[in-house]
Design a protein around this motif. Sequence first.
Motif, short mmCIF file in Angstrom:
data_model
loop_
_atom_site.label_atom_id
_atom_site.label_comp_id
_atom_site.label_asym_id
_atom_site.label_seq_id
_atom_site.Cartn_x
_atom_site.Cartn_y
_atom_site.Cartn_z
N GLY A 77 0.73 -1.10 0.53
CA GLY A 77 0.10 0.41 0.12
C GLY A 77 0.80 1.01 0.26
O GLY A 77 0.08 2.54 -0.93
N ASN A 78 2.02 0.96 0.94
CA ASN A 78 3.05 2.42 0.71
C ASN A 78 4.02 2.14 -0.78
O ASN A 78 4.72 3.64 -0.65
N GLY A 79 3.47 1.70 -1.50
CA GLY A 79 4.91 1.11 -2.42
C GLY A 79 6.10 0.88 -2.63
O GLY A 79 6.81 1.64 -2.96
N ASP A 80 6.37 0.30 -1.27
CA ASP A 80 8.13 0.07 -1.00
C ASP A 80 7.94 -1.34 -1.57
O ASP A 80 7.58 -2.29 -0.82
N MET A 81 8.43 -1.30 -3.16
CA MET A 81 8.89 -2.58 -3.80
C MET A 81 9.89 -3.50 -2.72
O MET A 81 9.62 -4.44 -2.21
N GLU A 82 11.26 -3.10 -2.03
CA GLU A 82 11.72 -3.99 -1.16
C GLU A 82 10.83 -4.69 0.26
O GLU A 82 11.78 -5.96 0.70
N GLY A 83 10.32 -3.54 0.83
CA GLY A 83 9.26 -4.08 1.96
C GLY A 83 8.36 -5.24 1.04
O GLY A 83 8.58 -6.29 2.36
N THR A 84 7.48 -4.58 0.80
CA THR A 84 7.40 -6.10 -0.08
C THR A 84 7.72 -7.79 -0.56
O THR A 84 7.12 -8.70 -0.11
N GLU A 118 7.05 -4.51 -9.99
CA GLU A 118 7.08 -3.36 -10.77
C GLU A 118 6.23 -2.73 -11.33
O GLU A 118 5.80 -1.49 -11.42
N HIS A 119 5.54 -3.74 -11.99
CA HIS A 119 4.36 -3.42 -12.81
C HIS A 119 3.32 -2.67 -12.26
O HIS A 119 2.81 -2.04 -12.86
N PHE A 120 2.58 -3.21 -10.87
CA PHE A 120 2.41 -2.25 -10.13
C PHE A 120 2.38 -1.33 -9.89
O PHE A 120 1.17 -0.58 -9.95
N PHE A 121 3.57 -1.33 -8.91
CA PHE A 121 3.68 -0.39 -8.34
C PHE A 121 4.33 1.44 -9.87
O PHE A 121 4.35 2.38 -9.01
N ALA A 122 4.46 0.43 -10.52
CA ALA A 122 5.03 1.75 -11.75
C ALA A 122 3.89 2.24 -12.29
O ALA A 122 3.89 2.88 -13.05
N ASN A 123 2.71 1.33 -12.73
CA ASN A 123 1.28 1.29 -13.89
C ASN A 123 -0.06 1.70 -12.94
O ASN A 123 -1.13 1.70 -12.97
N PHE A 124 -0.18 0.96 -12.04
CA PHE A 124 -1.30 0.24 -11.36
C PHE A 124 -1.56 1.15 -10.41
O PHE A 124 -2.37 2.29 -10.54
N GLU A 176 -9.81 6.42 -14.14
CA GLU A 176 -10.04 6.17 -16.05
C GLU A 176 -10.42 7.44 -15.94
O GLU A 176 -10.89 8.26 -15.98
N PRO A 177 -10.27 7.45 -17.65
CA PRO A 177 -10.27 8.77 -18.69
C PRO A 177 -11.83 8.87 -19.08
O PRO A 177 -12.26 9.69 -18.55
N GLY A 178 -13.17 7.68 -18.58
CA GLY A 178 -13.72 7.77 -18.51
C GLY A 178 -15.18 8.60 -17.29
O GLY A 178 -15.73 8.63 -16.64
N GLY A 179 -13.69 8.23 -16.02
CA GLY A 179 -14.25 8.63 -14.50
C GLY A 179 -13.68 7.53 -13.95
O GLY A 179 -12.58 6.51 -14.35
N PHE A 218 -7.61 -7.38 -13.17
CA PHE A 218 -6.66 -8.61 -13.50
C PHE A 218 -5.38 -7.76 -14.73
O PHE A 218 -4.19 -8.02 -14.92
N SER A 219 -5.98 -7.78 -15.60
CA SER A 219 -5.14 -7.50 -17.00
C SER A 219 -4.74 -5.94 -16.99
O SER A 219 -3.97 -5.74 -16.84
N ILE A 220 -5.61 -5.33 -15.32
CA ILE A 220 -4.88 -3.53 -15.47
C ILE A 220 -3.95 -3.52 -14.44
O ILE A 220 -2.41 -3.50 -14.32
N MET A 221 -4.01 -4.63 -13.36
CA MET A 221 -3.47 -4.89 -12.25
C MET A 221 -1.84 -5.42 -12.26
O MET A 221 -1.22 -5.37 -12.13
N VAL A 222 -1.90 -6.24 -13.02
CA VAL A 222 -0.52 -7.42 -13.46
C VAL A 222 -0.50 -6.89 -14.94
O VAL A 222 0.88 -7.44 -14.98
#
Length: 161
Positions: free
Chosen positions: A39-46, A76-82, A111-114, A144-148
Amino acid sequence: MCSSDLVAKGSRRFIMCAMGTKDREADIAVARAHAEAEGNGDMEGTMDTLGPDPVYELLPVGRLLRGRDNARAYYEHFFANFAPRIAGYTMRDEWVTAEGLGQEYQIFIDEPGGRRRFDIIGILLFGEDGRLAGERLFASDELFSIMVGPVLDRTEPVPVA
């Protein structure tokens, strides 16, 4: 077979199974530390909360993501994109079983639509070494397609028993 105690949480009652000689409170603390680091975006802690060969079960889509390298790619994807798209989230419930710590969330995504709401249940699976063995996640294929994202290409089918 486990010994069990009926535990009340609010208006709900559920069974908590004893984990034998394992230290339940320590396992729960590791699972909560994982969720907090995520939740804090901490890669190494995760990553530090994961055992040597974590397995992520993505259900009901029926896919498995195995190993630390794949877990790192996922985060890496989760923290950078999701994570940047998350407008907020609410934990709706939490429970403990012999296998892990379950958490149910509503996640709000911009999302762009809200703003949209997605629901997800994650079970943080206790490992033998005081770290997590992985996660069992229940969500829609769309979430999953967005998150993963592209890391879905690294998954394999859940074996049929």
